[in-house]
Scaffold this active site. Structure first.
Site, PDB file in Angstrom:
ATOM      1  N   PRO A   1      -7.156   3.219   6.049  1.00 59.44           N
ATOM      2  CA  PRO A   1      -7.764   4.164   6.984  1.00 59.44           C
ATOM      3  C   PRO A   1      -7.423   3.871   8.437  1.00 59.44           C
ATOM      4  O   PRO A   1      -7.578   4.736   9.304  1.00 59.44           O
ATOM      5  CB  PRO A   1      -9.269   4.013   6.727  1.00 59.44           C
TER       6      PRO A   1
ATOM      7  N   GLU B   1     -13.950  -3.466   0.450  1.00 61.51           N
ATOM      8  CA  GLU B   1     -14.179  -3.340   1.887  1.00 61.51           C
ATOM      9  C   GLU B   1     -12.886  -3.312   2.691  1.00 61.51           C
ATOM     10  O   GLU B   1     -12.833  -2.766   3.774  1.00 61.51           O
ATOM     11  CB  GLU B   1     -15.069  -4.493   2.371  1.00 61.51           C
TER      12      GLU B   1
ATOM     13  N   ARG C   1       9.564  15.302  -3.533  1.00 62.71           N
ATOM     14  CA  ARG C   1      10.032  16.692  -3.464  1.00 62.71           C
ATOM     15  C   ARG C   1      11.114  16.876  -2.414  1.00 62.71           C
ATOM     16  O   ARG C   1      11.799  17.901  -2.400  1.00 62.71           O
ATOM     17  CB  ARG C   1       8.858  17.633  -3.215  1.00 62.71           C
TER      18      ARG C   1
ATOM     19  N   ASP D   1       9.051  24.946   3.967  1.00 62.56           N
ATOM     20  CA  ASP D   1       7.625  24.698   3.777  1.00 62.56           C
ATOM     21  C   ASP D   1       6.907  24.572   5.110  1.00 62.56           C
ATOM     22  O   ASP D   1       7.499  24.214   6.129  1.00 62.56           O
ATOM     23  CB  ASP D   1       7.406  23.404   2.990  1.00 62.56           C
TER      24      ASP D   1
END
Length: 244
Positions: free
Chosen positions: A89, A116, A154, A169
């Protein structure tokens, strides 16, 4: 491309790799993958891979030994130097440009965390990249790893049936994709724009560019700050802004 994913829960990932484009790409030999349970590398007699944090605090922290040993093991099996990605994160927000960068590599190792967090020595001395797929909390890094792998694979040559699919895209051009339509031309009174039925490819291309600019301006105007607008793009955008 070789992709090794270090995870405590390989069963979370295997279904995704055996479906859709990832499955087809693997069958065509465009990439190989290996799901590595790094618990298999722990030297702890109780098979533990985590421990309490020094200094106290809530939660458990992944210990460095099994992660380092697992990475060293899969690295020895390949002659190429890997990019080692930590799903975290605190990492760099993931983007299409990052996917394009990773797609140039021959070997990716992706580490999925739980609990954690990681012992800081993993971050400082082992990985080359830290990636976050968004500002929200997940149970573990597996979901993020699947996002990264799907977006990278991809982009590999000949994975998609249509060579223009990936470059067109959303986000690949820096803008959101223009609206798409298919048959029938008239569905319950809702009609496809006439220009798309005209056969005039130059006018269709111009319409698509303007609609892509319009959609980006309306939904993700922040993307325009980083997009290198041509004079024609700027003219189109000004027209859009003047519309009621």
């Amino acid at each position: 491309m070789q992709i090794d994913i270090l995870t405590l829960f390989p069963e979370m990932i295997s279904g995704v790799f055996n479906s859709s484009i990832l499955k087809k790409a693997h069958e065509k030999g465009k990439y190989q993958y290996n799901l590595v349970n790094f618990r298999d590398y722990t030297t702890n007699k109780h098979q533990k891979v985590d421990d309490y944090p020094y200094g106290g605090g809530a939660g458990m922290v992944l210990t460095p030994q099994p992660v380092f040993d697992a990475v060293e093991s899969v690295t020895r099996q390949n002659s190429t130097k890997p990019r080692i990605v930590l799903m975290c994160p605190q990492g760099e927000p993931y983007s299409q440009s990052k996917a394009e960068d990773l797609a140039k590599e021959e070997h990716l190792i992706i580490i999925c965390g739980h609990y954690e967090g990681y012992d800081e020595r993993i971050r400082e001395h082992l990985v080359t990249d830290e990636i976050s797929i968004g500002d929200y909390v997940l149970t573990g890094g597996e979901l993020g790893a699947m996002v990264v792998v799907d977006s990278v694979v991809r982009l590999l040559p000949d994975v998609l049936g249509n060579e223009s699919s990936a470059p067109e895209d959303s986000f690949s051009t820096g803008l959101l994709e223009h609206p798409q339509y298919t048959r029938p031309a008239d569905f319950r009174g809702m009609k496809v724009p006439d220009i798309l039925l005209s056969g005039d490819h130059a006018k269709i291309a111009a319409w698509r560019k303007k609609e892509s600019l319009r959609r980006t301006y309306q939904r993700r105007s922040d993307l325009l700050e980083q997009f290198d607008l041509t004079e024609e793009d700027q003219r189109m955008l000004e027209d859009i802004k003047r519309e009621p």
